[in-house]
Design an enzyme around this catalytic site. Structure first.
Site, PDB file in Angstrom:
ATOM      1  CG  ASP A 173      -1.988  -0.906   1.273  1.00 46.45           C
ATOM      2  OD1 ASP A 173      -1.849  -2.048   0.474  1.00 46.45           O
ATOM      3  OD2 ASP A 173      -2.996  -0.775   1.782  1.00 46.45           O
TER       4      ASP A 173
ATOM      5  CE  LYS B 142      -5.435   2.000   2.578  1.00 46.17           C
ATOM      6  NZ  LYS B 142      -4.349   1.458   3.180  1.00 46.17           N
TER       7      LYS B 142
ATOM      8  CE  LYS C 123      -7.082  -1.145   2.456  1.00 47.15           C
ATOM      9  NZ  LYS C 123      -5.703  -1.610   2.675  1.00 47.15           N
TER      10      LYS C 123
END
Length: 308
Positions: free
Chosen positions: A145, A208, A244
């Site tokens: 991430d 995300k 996400k």
């Protein structure tokens, strides 16, 4: 494709109105609610990103990741043999080895995700970011991430942003890359859409919303804009990019709302751990409480869900 980026305009009032309507959607009840909640469990990135993380609390997190819902509750729902686990465990790079070893000892093939690239601020040199990514992968992380440099978005340096994300994608190698946009710090929904597009063009497997450390994290208007970008990118290229939301998602009701929004905007095929994740640390506890109530008809006491 700067021509594509320059044409972007988001109708903020319309997006906000749509988000308000989403909040009024009727929620599901009974067995349907239990089914949606179990689906949410399988899409959770169970996360611990604290300065006091230790091997022992990472091991505990991994145990909970493999056994997210009490076995007797799953048996009551006839779901005990369906292999329900969370989507991944997410930790800092220094704790990746602990998580990998704990999951291996438990006989679980669940991926370990690691935040990297100067998380959460992104205010580190690119060389440092790339080194951190490579180390996390070397330690055993199968998902990375990364977090973007917000200054590149705010200054409109789209080619610079593309190049940074592209190099991060290269450093990830075989690992999946989720690109955190930190939407609460991008200034406008136009910038959220543009940053989403740039991240996907540069090879992100997921986009995300947030690090979970900003003042404003995952919000429905931002979610709508990012999902519309994912849909547009899919129409143009045929590539499916995951989504996400992360930060501030703490209740079962909020989780179901996000699942419903994904279903409405992107379709049922996105409702899998391969294309949808919920970044959360405390959400699982509330979901387990709701399932406990569904099965027993009474609210859980402190000792009933001790592992939560």
């Amino acid at each position: 494709e700067l021509g594509w980026i320059s044409k972007v305009h988001v109708n903020r009032p319309a997006v906000v109105r749509h988000a308000e309507q989403i909040k009024k959607w009727r929620t599901v009840r009974g067995n349907w609610q239990a089914a949606w909640l179990l689906k949410a469990v399988t899409c959770i990135d169970l996360t611990t990103l604290s300065g006091d993380d230790t091997p022992s609390n990472v091991h505990r997190l991994c145990f909970k990741a493999k056994h997210p819902i009490r076995e007797d509750l799953l048996k009551a729902l006839d779901m005990h043999d369906k292999g329900i686990t969370v989507g991944a465990v997410c930790v800092y790079p220094a704790r990746v080895t602990d998580a990998v070893n704990a999951l291996k000892a438990a006989g679980c093939n669940m991926p370990v995700a690691s935040v990297a690239a100067g998380f959460p601020s992104g205010q580190t040199p690119l060389e440092t970011k790339l080194t951190e990514i490579k180390l996390a992968v070397e330690y055993g992380a199968r998902e990375i991430d990364i977090v973007i440099s917000r200054s590149l978005v705010l200054a409109g340096q789209w080619e610079g942003l593309y190049e940074e994300i592209r190099q991060c994608r290269e450093a990830c190698g075989e690992a999946h890359m989720k690109t955190i946009l930190a939407t609460g710090e991008l200034g406008s929904l136009d910038n959220v859409y543009k940053a989403s597009m740039i991240a996907m063009m540069a090879g992100s497997d997921f986009i995300k919303t947030s690090t979970g450390k900003e003042v404003e994290n995952a919000t429905l208007p931002v979610g709508v804009v990012m999902m519309r970008a994912i849909k547009e990118y899919y129409w143009q290229t045929g590539n499916k990019v995951g989504f996400k939301p992360a930060g501030g998602i703490r209740t079962a009701k909020e989780a179901i709302t996000w699942l419903m929004l994904v279903k409405e905007e992107l379709g049922v095929e996105w409702l899998t751990p391969e294309l949808f994740r919920l970044g959360a640390s405390s959400l699982l506890e509330d979901i387990e409480k709701q399932i406990f109530y569904h099965v027993t008809g009474s609210y859980a006491l402190q000792h009933d869900l001790a592992a939560a």
